[in-house]
Design an enzyme around this catalytic site. Sequence first.
Site, PDB file in Angstrom:
ATOM      1  N   LYS A 129       0.868  -1.183   0.000  1.00  0.00           N
ATOM      2  CA  LYS A 129       0.000   0.000   0.000  1.00  0.00           C
ATOM      3  C   LYS A 129       0.895   1.220   0.000  1.00  0.00           C
ATOM      4  CE  LYS A 129      -1.697   2.790   2.907  1.00  0.00           C
ATOM      5  NZ  LYS A 129      -1.644   4.038   2.098  1.00  0.00           N
ATOM      6  N   GLU A 339       9.531  16.645  15.503  1.00  0.00           N
ATOM      7  CA  GLU A 339      10.174  16.493  14.205  1.00  0.00           C
ATOM      8  C   GLU A 339       9.525  17.471  13.224  1.00  0.00           C
ATOM      9  OE1 GLU A 339      11.484  12.771  11.342  1.00  0.00           O
ATOM     10  OE2 GLU A 339       9.571  12.645  12.407  1.00  0.00           O
TER      11      GLU A 339
END
Length: 436
Positions: A129, A339
Amino acid sequence: AAVRAAHEAGAAWGRLPAKERSGRLRRWYELMVENKDELARIITAENGKPLKEAQGEILYSASFLEWFAEEARRVYGDVVPASAKDRRILVLKQPVGVAAVITPWNFPSAMITRKVGAALAAGCTVVVKPAEDTPLSALALGELANQAGIPAGVYNVVPCSRQQAAAVGEVLCTDPLVAKISFTGSTATGKILLRHAAGTVKRVSMELGGHAPFIVFDSANVDRAVAGALASKYRNSGQTCVCTNRFLVQKGIHDKFVEKFAKAIERELHVGCGFDAKTTQGPLINEKAVEKVERHINDAVSQGASVVTGGKRHSLGKNFFEPTLLSNVTTKMLCTQEETFGPLAPVIKFETEAEAIAIANAANVGLAGYFYSQDPAQIWRVAEELEVGMVGVNEGIISSAECPFGGVKESGLGREGSKYGIDEYLEIKYVCFGGL
């Protein structure tokens, strides 16, 4: 349907002699190299990565097929000395079965081959996927797999929309015919997939978010540290899981490093369309990513940080952002706690080695870490003390097919690439042969 196709193809693929699987993987690698320019253009069209970087990704991506083509023939079992003379103990390694592979948009080719190369070498079949932003790279790899003689059902691709991504991920993680989940992406999504996979106790490997520190000690070669910083931070416009997110620079060379780093950013980085030969910085993946960079900068500046260079959206368009350097940064600022995943380099000044290690290890994730030093004793100490899965010593780019890629803490489970990567797709079976 894709899972069933993979399941039905699994027995025949797993029974193929390892040499034959190896040959087909090798042919797939050769076709990738032959078509590298076309594959690279697909990546640049999909995620905006500069064409030169995209070409580098294709060669990096192909290298995993080459590596695991060779590892396919080296899946060795054991004969163990038995405790009784009338029996023998054998250890076999067998493919786990169908592996569901869920990949991100930032390396839409390499994140597939790093997983799929190992899976197919081990004798597993896969359902891929790809990220909803970058399905075409996965489909192009499928076309080349077909040309390479990979049988139908061995490599399957299920693209889907952003709206369907969560539902498709849940199906892959809960289907009892899927034996293994391999995911690269955010820690938050990884935790959701882990919960889904727990219901059927699937084998799981995860490469999740990072928050990489880049430490520059007083003993460092500053010019080399600046070159490493530039490569580590601004590759793919800062959108990689191993990109530096926090720069920690020791007091004695702090000002010199910041000055040289700013000049290097202004001299060597060029924002533009990925198909333009001089571009080093393409667009971010979407406007949401740009907004996060802006939020981190605004938060830092509001708490006293200084913008040394960059700091705003680029005139080229809403998804383009200037490479940015911040100084006077503290550990209380968002950009040192989260992040960023964008072209933002925040610099924190520190005084002692112990202080730098404490700041670096304060994160709940630990994927990559970097540091520059010319003190051999310090190099050993810091390399061992950093709580990360991968360490770059005087080096800003560390990935290669031969090396085990993965993190500690909430950065994931398992390792990819290297001689260890194929183990993620193998079960160990003990056979007691008695009555001898």
